[in-house]
Design an enzyme around this catalytic site. Structure first.
Site, PDB file in Angstrom:
ATOM      1  N   GLU A   1       0.993-117.354 -45.157  1.00 37.04           N
ATOM      2  CA  GLU A   1       0.766-117.283 -43.713  1.00 37.04           C
ATOM      3  C   GLU A   1      -0.654-116.794 -43.425  1.00 37.04           C
ATOM      4  O   GLU A   1      -1.145-115.862 -44.061  1.00 37.04           O
ATOM      5  CB  GLU A   1       1.789-116.314 -43.110  1.00 37.04           C
ATOM      6  CG  GLU A   1       1.700-116.108 -41.612  1.00 37.04           C
ATOM      7  CD  GLU A   1       2.800-115.196 -41.088  1.00 37.04           C
ATOM      8  OE1 GLU A   1       2.857-114.998 -39.868  1.00 37.04           O
ATOM      9  OE2 GLU A   1       3.608-114.691 -41.904  1.00 37.04           O
TER      10      GLU A   1
ATOM     11  N   CYS B   1       7.454-117.335 -42.312  1.00 32.92           N
ATOM     12  CA  CYS B   1       7.868-115.936 -42.463  1.00 32.92           C
ATOM     13  C   CYS B   1       9.146-115.584 -41.704  1.00 32.92           C
ATOM     14  O   CYS B   1      10.240-115.967 -42.103  1.00 32.92           O
ATOM     15  CB  CYS B   1       6.696-115.022 -42.071  1.00 32.92           C
ATOM     16  SG  CYS B   1       6.849-113.323 -42.693  1.00 32.92           S
TER      17      CYS B   1
ATOM     18  N   LYS C   1       4.730-121.212 -35.472  1.00 36.79           N
ATOM     19  CA  LYS C   1       5.757-120.192 -35.676  1.00 36.79           C
ATOM     20  C   LYS C   1       6.535-119.951 -34.388  1.00 36.79           C
ATOM     21  O   LYS C   1       5.952-119.665 -33.333  1.00 36.79           O
ATOM     22  CB  LYS C   1       5.090-118.899 -36.153  1.00 36.79           C
ATOM     23  CG  LYS C   1       6.061-117.820 -36.626  1.00 36.79           C
ATOM     24  CD  LYS C   1       5.288-116.650 -37.232  1.00 36.79           C
ATOM     25  CE  LYS C   1       6.214-115.618 -37.848  1.00 36.79           C
ATOM     26  NZ  LYS C   1       5.447-114.508 -38.474  1.00 36.79           N
TER      27      LYS C   1
END
Length: 260
Positions: free
Chosen positions: A39, A142, A108
């Site tokens: 990330e 994540c 995200k």
């Protein structure tokens, strides 16, 4: 498919140096493979107000540089970066093919903590996929993988390999150690979870990158230092595991309405 998991934090704020790290790792994976970086790999994670300065469009200069690396080594590359789109900045991950084509870009959807909520806009598309050498690759970042609904959506959409660039912090190492193999097993797919290491500002990243198979077994797992892991995604194993595991076939969606 040969898969490289680049467990590295690169250098905070040094895009050119991080591109160099990416290029060196791509050369080690070998032609026809897929390299996954963590990330926010291109810029560093803890860059604070520099996010606005370092953010780029999905087709910006850095994407072009990654494409050049991919073509030079014949390796597909998935990497995290801050994406600018108008006035909004997203925490994004992009997949570029070994021929330099931009295959998929994911924003995200579940932002973690005050830092991310202050600096990023959440994405609105849960399932982003691309075809790579006959394998359906899905992208996630994540915290997204910690929501079971998210991963199940990928399973139902046919994802074979879920690629998860990550910036997992202490004390949440149980996610890499325990949750990721379970996610792979319960959804019958591979999960490549690729983390940062070391300390950046207030954040301590725990490493422990892992490729988990559909049988719930870690095919390879990193420690706490920078390293490049190389392992294989086996379509035959995936097909056999799906044939033997009835989770998806035995679902009763009519009972789950309360979840939405």
């Amino acid at each position: 498919m040969r898969l490289g998991l680049l467990q590295s934090s690169g250098v905070v704020g040094a895009v050119e140096r991080n591109l160099g790290v990416l290029g060196e790792a791509a050369g080690r994976v070998g032609r026809g493979g897929l390299l996954v970086a963590p990330e926010m790999f291109l810029t560093g994670y803890a860059i604070g107000d520099d996010i606005g300065r370092l953010a780029e469009a999905a087709d910006g200069d850095s994407a072009g540089a990654v494409a050049e690396i991919a073509v030079r080594h014949g390796v597909a590359i998935a990497y995290g970066y801050p994406e600018r789109d108008g006035d909004a900045v997203f925490n994004s991950a992009q997949l570029i093919s070994g021929s330099g084509e931009r295959l998929a870009n994911y924003r995200k959807t579940h932002l973690f903590g005050c830092f991310e909520r202050e600096h990023f806009t959440p994405g609105e598309q849960a399932v982003v996929q691309a075809q790579l050498d006959g394998i359906t690759v899905g992208l996630m970042i994540c915290y997204d993988v910690e929501f079971p609904e998210n991963v199940r959506a990928h399973a139902l959409a046919g994802t074979d390999l879920l690629v998860v660039p990550t910036a997992q912090m202490h004390p949440f190492q149980f996610v890499a150690e325990s949750m990721i193999p379970v996610r792979a097993f319960e959804n019958q797919l591979y999960v490549a979870y690729v983390n940062r290491v070391g300390t950046e500002g207030e954040f301590e990243f725990v490493g422990l990158s892992v490729l988990a198979g559909p049988d719930g077994v870690a095919r390879t797992r990193a420690g706490r230092a920078e390293e490049l892991l190389v392992a294989d995604v086996d379509p035959a194993l995936l097909a056999a595991s799906r044939a033997a595991n009835p989770y998806l076939a035995d679902r009763r969606p009519g009972l789950y309405g309360s979840l939405v």
